[in-house]
Design a protein around this motif. Structure first.
Motif, mmCIF file in Angstrom:
data_model
loop_
_atom_site.group_PDB
_atom_site.id
_atom_site.type_symbol
_atom_site.label_atom_id
_atom_site.label_comp_id
_atom_site.label_asym_id
_atom_site.label_seq_id
_atom_site.Cartn_x
_atom_site.Cartn_y
_atom_site.Cartn_z
ATOM 1 N N LYS A 107 0.832 -1.201 0.000
ATOM 2 C CA LYS A 107 0.000 0.000 0.000
ATOM 3 C C LYS A 107 0.869 1.254 0.000
ATOM 4 O O LYS A 107 0.618 2.212 -0.742
ATOM 5 N N GLY A 108 1.892 1.271 0.836
ATOM 6 C CA GLY A 108 2.769 2.425 0.907
ATOM 7 C C GLY A 108 3.638 2.589 -0.319
ATOM 8 O O GLY A 108 3.837 3.696 -0.825
ATOM 9 N N LEU A 109 4.175 1.482 -0.827
ATOM 10 C CA LEU A 109 5.020 1.541 -2.018
ATOM 11 C C LEU A 109 4.220 2.025 -3.222
ATOM 12 O O LEU A 109 4.708 2.828 -4.027
ATOM 13 N N SER A 110 2.992 1.555 -3.348
ATOM 14 C CA SER A 110 2.135 1.982 -4.458
ATOM 15 C C SER A 110 1.871 3.479 -4.393
ATOM 16 O O SER A 110 1.855 4.166 -5.423
ATOM 17 N N LEU A 111 1.680 4.000 -3.177
ATOM 18 C CA LEU A 111 1.435 5.437 -3.029
ATOM 19 C C LEU A 111 2.671 6.238 -3.432
ATOM 20 O O LEU A 111 2.557 7.280 -4.089
ATOM 21 N N LEU A 112 3.858 5.764 -3.070
ATOM 22 C CA LEU A 112 5.085 6.450 -3.463
ATOM 23 C C LEU A 112 5.230 6.485 -4.986
ATOM 24 O O LEU A 112 5.648 7.494 -5.560
ATOM 25 N N VAL A 113 4.880 5.384 -5.629
ATOM 26 C CA VAL A 113 4.983 5.323 -7.094
ATOM 27 C C VAL A 113 3.917 6.202 -7.743
ATOM 28 O O VAL A 113 4.201 6.984 -8.651
ATOM 29 N N ASP A 114 2.686 6.083 -7.269
ATOM 30 C CA ASP A 114 1.565 6.818 -7.887
ATOM 31 C C ASP A 114 1.719 8.331 -7.756
ATOM 32 O O ASP A 114 1.243 9.081 -8.618
ATOM 33 N N THR A 115 2.371 8.801 -6.687
ATOM 34 C CA THR A 115 2.530 10.238 -6.486
ATOM 35 C C THR A 115 3.808 10.779 -7.114
ATOM 36 O O THR A 115 4.031 11.996 -7.123
ATOM 37 N N GLY A 116 4.667 9.902 -7.597
ATOM 38 C CA GLY A 116 5.910 10.339 -8.219
ATOM 39 C C GLY A 116 7.071 10.482 -7.259
ATOM 40 O O GLY A 116 8.198 10.784 -7.674
ATOM 41 N N ILE A 117 6.841 10.259 -5.972
ATOM 42 C CA ILE A 117 7.917 10.397 -4.991
ATOM 43 C C ILE A 117 8.976 9.316 -5.191
ATOM 44 O O ILE A 117 10.175 9.565 -5.010
ATOM 45 N N ALA A 118 8.555 8.129 -5.582
ATOM 46 C CA ALA A 118 9.515 7.041 -5.809
ATOM 47 C C ALA A 118 10.529 7.390 -6.896
ATOM 48 O O ALA A 118 11.654 6.888 -6.881
ATOM 49 N N GLU A 119 10.159 8.256 -7.818
ATOM 50 C CA GLU A 119 11.092 8.665 -8.879
ATOM 51 C C GLU A 119 12.339 9.331 -8.279
ATOM 52 O O GLU A 119 13.407 9.319 -8.901
#
Length: 392
Positions: free
Chosen positions: A243-255
């Motif tokens: 859930k947390g990893l998906s949110l990081l990816v979906d918001t662009g923070i993981a980039e």
């Protein structure tokens, strides 16, 4: 979403749980509060401790806030505590350990007392600037989320909830006390904390918070690698890391913090001859969790998360129509080492995780002979899980 009656019932139940939890830790909390009161200062249980009390899961880690300045806190707490440390005193925090009898059991409490404060980043600094406040309301408004912006004044046990934290806790939603833009500007790491709390508590993140995370994602670059790493670890070790990893990816923070993860969203070929590597990776993380016997294992979970990051760089469309990822495990191991080093992980952990990524395609039982690989006991069945459905 819960209706009004359900939220009212949930609030009532939470209040009952909190009172029960606070009574449980009363021997140590009330004793400390009386000492602050005698010295002319206020003391309140605050933040995550209040949230966890409302959830019925308050542990031995207690967070307090006070109008006393750090040097005054030291004077009060040193004669009382079994041990005191002041490594966080520059940020207004004094730590202590206190053994107290709760019922028929002696418990060791880890305590932090922080002076009312406010802090903010400027556009060039990686460290927050700290200034002390004079009221608990001023302190609470600067906190990250409403569910962490509650306090209980001691010893009278009076709830202080100016931002509707109890209602948000009942609704299982993460909102900020002020605007999310102001909150994330003060400390951009709070964007990662939103993902972490969503993963830990299985809460939803309010739409306006998600929007701000998308718009301000690049602001995370001002935060030190060490703070990003520590927050990422908490997320990965949570009950719902997907859930947390998906949110990081979906918001662009993981980039910005883990670009190898969104890169796994490979463009599908027209015949769909390879799976979605990103979705597969999140599934593997959950499968790795199922292998844990002694609680969350950071090495295992990091290896699961990073095991296929070499695939985007090695993808080839063969003449016969197949899609191949030859030697992606070797490329992935090098990429893992580079990313983990950038995030300031220890040399030992970098070595262990990189080795597991490198070996994830090996047959079942690899490493059971001489020269056992790190975490080989846990990983003896993991390679098959990691590579299930893969095209090497």
């Amino acid at each position: 979403m819960p209706n009004a009656n359900e939220e009212t019932s949930a609030l009532s139940q939470a209040q009952d749980r909190a009172v029960s939890e606070l009574l449980r830790v009363a021997p140590v909390a009330d004793d400390l509060a009386r000492r602050f009161e005698e010295a002319g200062f206020s003391l309140a249980l605050v933040g995550g401790s209040v949230r966890d009390a409302l959830l019925g899961r308050l542990g031995n880690d207690l967070d307090f806030t006070t109008d006393a300045r750090p040097q005054d806190v030291l004077k009060i707490i040193r004669p009382w505590a079994d041990a005191v440390w002041d490594v966080g005193i520059a940020f207004g925090t004094v730590g202590a350990q206190k053994e107290a009898r709760v019922g028929d059991t002696d418990r060791n409490f880890q305590i932090e007392v922080t002076t009312y404060r406010s802090e903010a980043y400027d556009r060039t600094s990686r460290k927050p600037e700290v200034s002390y406040g004079d009221s608990i309301e001023e302190d609470l408004v600067r906190r990250d989320f409403t569910v962490n912006a509650m306090a209980v004044a001691l010893p009278e046990k009076r709830f202080i909830d100016p931002h509707g934290g109890r209602a948000d806790l009942a609704a299982r939603v993460l909102r900020t006390p002020g605007t999310p833009e102001e909150s994330f500007s003060d400390d951009p790491l709070r964007m990662m904390r939103a993902a972490r709390f969503a993963a830990q508590l299985d809460f939803e993140v309010a739409p306006e918070v998600v929007t701000a995370m998308k718009e301000m994602a690049g602001r995370i670059e001002i935060v030190s690698a060490e703070r990003v790493r520590d927050e990422l670890n908490k997320l990965i070790l949570s009950a719902h890391p997907r859930k947390g990893l998906s949110l990081l990816v979906d918001t662009g923070i993981a980039e910005y913090v883990l670009p190898e993860l969104p890169a796994l969203h490979l463009e599908r070929d027209e015949h769909h001859r390879h799976k979605d590597v990103y979705d597969h990776t999140l599934i593997v993380v959950e499968q790795a969790m199922a292998l844990e016997e002694d609680g969350p294992d950071l090495t295992l979970r990091l290896a699961a998360l990073l095991h296929d990051i070499g695939k985007p760089r090695t993808r080839r469309f063969e003449k016969d129509g197949r899609v191949s990822f030859h030697h992606h495990e070797m490329v992935g191991a090098k990429m893992t080492k580079k990313r983990m080093t950038a995030l300031k992980y220890s040399n030992e952990l970098v070595k262990d995780v990189s080795r597991l990524v490198e070996l994830h395609l090996r047959f079942h039982g690899y490493g059971t002979g001489s020269g056992r690989t790190p975490r080989s006991a846990a990983m003896s069945v993991t390679p098959d899980r990691f590579s299930a459905g893969s095209t090497s």
